[in-house]
Write a protein that holds these residues in place. Structure first.
Motif, PDB file in Angstrom:
ATOM      1  N   ARG A  85     -13.194  30.065 -17.284  1.00 28.97           N
ATOM      2  CA  ARG A  85     -13.386  30.096 -15.382  1.00 28.97           C
ATOM      3  C   ARG A  85     -14.850  29.607 -15.393  1.00 28.97           C
ATOM      4  N   ALA A  86     -15.309  29.665 -16.394  1.00 26.84           N
ATOM      5  CA  ALA A  86     -17.079  29.842 -16.071  1.00 26.84           C
ATOM      6  C   ALA A  86     -17.589  29.031 -15.099  1.00 26.84           C
ATOM      7  N   PRO A  87     -18.436  29.963 -14.349  1.00 27.93           N
ATOM      8  CA  PRO A  87     -19.705  29.003 -12.911  1.00 27.93           C
ATOM      9  C   PRO A  87     -20.063  27.580 -13.191  1.00 27.93           C
ATOM     10  N   ASN A  88     -20.422  27.604 -13.927  1.00 25.91           N
ATOM     11  CA  ASN A  88     -21.784  26.443 -14.275  1.00 25.91           C
ATOM     12  C   ASN A  88     -21.097  25.701 -15.110  1.00 25.91           C
ATOM     13  N   ARG A  89     -20.746  24.734 -14.188  1.00 30.19           N
ATOM     14  CA  ARG A  89     -19.667  23.431 -14.449  1.00 30.19           C
ATOM     15  C   ARG A  89     -19.522  21.890 -14.193  1.00 30.19           C
ATOM     16  N   PRO A  90     -19.779  21.042 -14.045  1.00 32.68           N
ATOM     17  CA  PRO A  90     -19.873  19.775 -13.785  1.00 32.68           C
ATOM     18  C   PRO A  90     -19.968  19.628 -12.403  1.00 32.68           C
ATOM     19  N   ASN A  91     -19.080  19.980 -11.677  1.00 30.51           N
ATOM     20  CA  ASN A  91     -18.743  20.245 -10.118  1.00 30.51           C
ATOM     21  C   ASN A  91     -18.646  21.277  -9.909  1.00 30.51           C
ATOM     22  N   ALA A  92     -19.689  21.992  -9.231  1.00 25.36           N
ATOM     23  CA  ALA A  92     -19.308  23.477  -9.420  1.00 25.36           C
ATOM     24  C   ALA A  92     -18.528  24.170  -8.038  1.00 25.36           C
ATOM     25  N   LEU A  93     -17.425  23.838  -8.036  1.00 28.26           N
ATOM     26  CA  LEU A  93     -16.090  23.991  -8.291  1.00 28.26           C
ATOM     27  C   LEU A  93     -15.767  25.293  -8.215  1.00 28.26           C
ATOM     28  N   GLY A  94     -15.346  26.560  -7.351  1.00 28.14           N
ATOM     29  CA  GLY A  94     -14.780  27.461  -7.702  1.00 28.14           C
ATOM     30  C   GLY A  94     -13.272  27.474  -7.011  1.00 28.14           C
ATOM     31  N   LEU A  95     -12.580  28.536  -7.660  1.00 30.75           N
ATOM     32  CA  LEU A  95     -10.454  28.086  -7.148  1.00 30.75           C
ATOM     33  C   LEU A  95     -10.220  30.015  -7.007  1.00 30.75           C
ATOM     34  N   SER A  96      -9.877  30.676  -5.812  1.00 32.63           N
ATOM     35  CA  SER A  96      -9.663  32.383  -6.180  1.00 32.63           C
ATOM     36  C   SER A  96      -8.967  32.073  -5.086  1.00 32.63           C
ATOM     37  N   VAL A  97      -7.300  33.196  -5.793  1.00 37.95           N
ATOM     38  CA  VAL A  97      -6.590  33.131  -4.379  1.00 37.95           C
ATOM     39  C   VAL A  97      -6.767  34.605  -4.608  1.00 37.95           C
ATOM     40  N   VAL A  98      -6.633  35.448  -3.405  1.00 39.09           N
ATOM     41  CA  VAL A  98      -6.685  36.618  -2.992  1.00 39.09           C
ATOM     42  C   VAL A  98      -6.078  36.737  -1.854  1.00 39.09           C
ATOM     43  N   LYS A  99      -5.771  38.187  -1.216  1.00 36.05           N
ATOM     44  CA  LYS A  99      -4.655  38.569  -0.623  1.00 36.05           C
ATOM     45  C   LYS A  99      -4.977  38.349   0.820  1.00 36.05           C
ATOM     46  N   LEU A 100      -4.493  38.178   1.766  1.00 37.49           N
ATOM     47  CA  LEU A 100      -4.352  37.450   3.779  1.00 37.49           C
ATOM     48  C   LEU A 100      -4.713  39.265   4.128  1.00 37.49           C
ATOM     49  N   LEU A 101      -5.696  40.306   4.222  1.00 35.92           N
ATOM     50  CA  LEU A 101      -4.646  41.250   5.069  1.00 35.92           C
ATOM     51  C   LEU A 101      -4.730  41.326   7.263  1.00 35.92           C
TER      52      LEU A 101
END
Length: 125
Positions: A85-101
């Motif tokens: 899950r390193a943030p430095n990527r060819p396409n700087a895309l991130g993904l997280s599953v979070v709880k919706l409050l």
């Protein structure tokens, strides 16, 4: 081929620096933040209140460059970038599953946040 994305909002958290930030949502249990959706996308939030969790797709706005082999946090062996899950990527895309409050107009209070403050939000799934 040129691909362009426009942010639909901004993710806010208590993390202003990567140091000390959880490396994934499982390590961020209970840490709260908010997602601010730009007003022109507010109608897209309809019916989201039926979900306990949401997937945030975002741009690693502080990522620069990348290596195809990295040593992940808490590891000693070099790994292929795409196995991390390193943030430095060819396409700087991130993904997280979070709880919706909650949903408060254009603001979504969330929990289990492992994202830097000010991160541009690209999509919600």
């Amino acid at each position: 081929m040129k691909i362009e994305y426009q942010p639909i909002g901004t993710i806010h958290s208590t993390f202003t620096e990567p140091t000390g930030m959880p490396i994934q949502p499982a390590g961020a249990l209970g840490i709260q933040g908010t997602v601010e959706i730009f007003p022109e996308y507010r109608a897209g939030l309809q019916d989201l209140d039926g979900f306990s969790h949401i997937i945030l797709l975002y741009h690693f706005h502080r990522s620069h460059g990348f290596d195809l082999r990295v040593i992940p946090f808490m590891d000693t062996e070099p790994r292929g970038l795409f196995a991390t899950r390193a943030p430095n990527r060819p396409n700087a895309l991130g993904l997280s599953v979070v709880k919706l409050l909650d949903i408060q107009g254009c603001t979504l209070p969330i929990a289990n946040v492992d994202i830097l403050d000010g991160t541009p939000l690209l999509d919600i799934k």
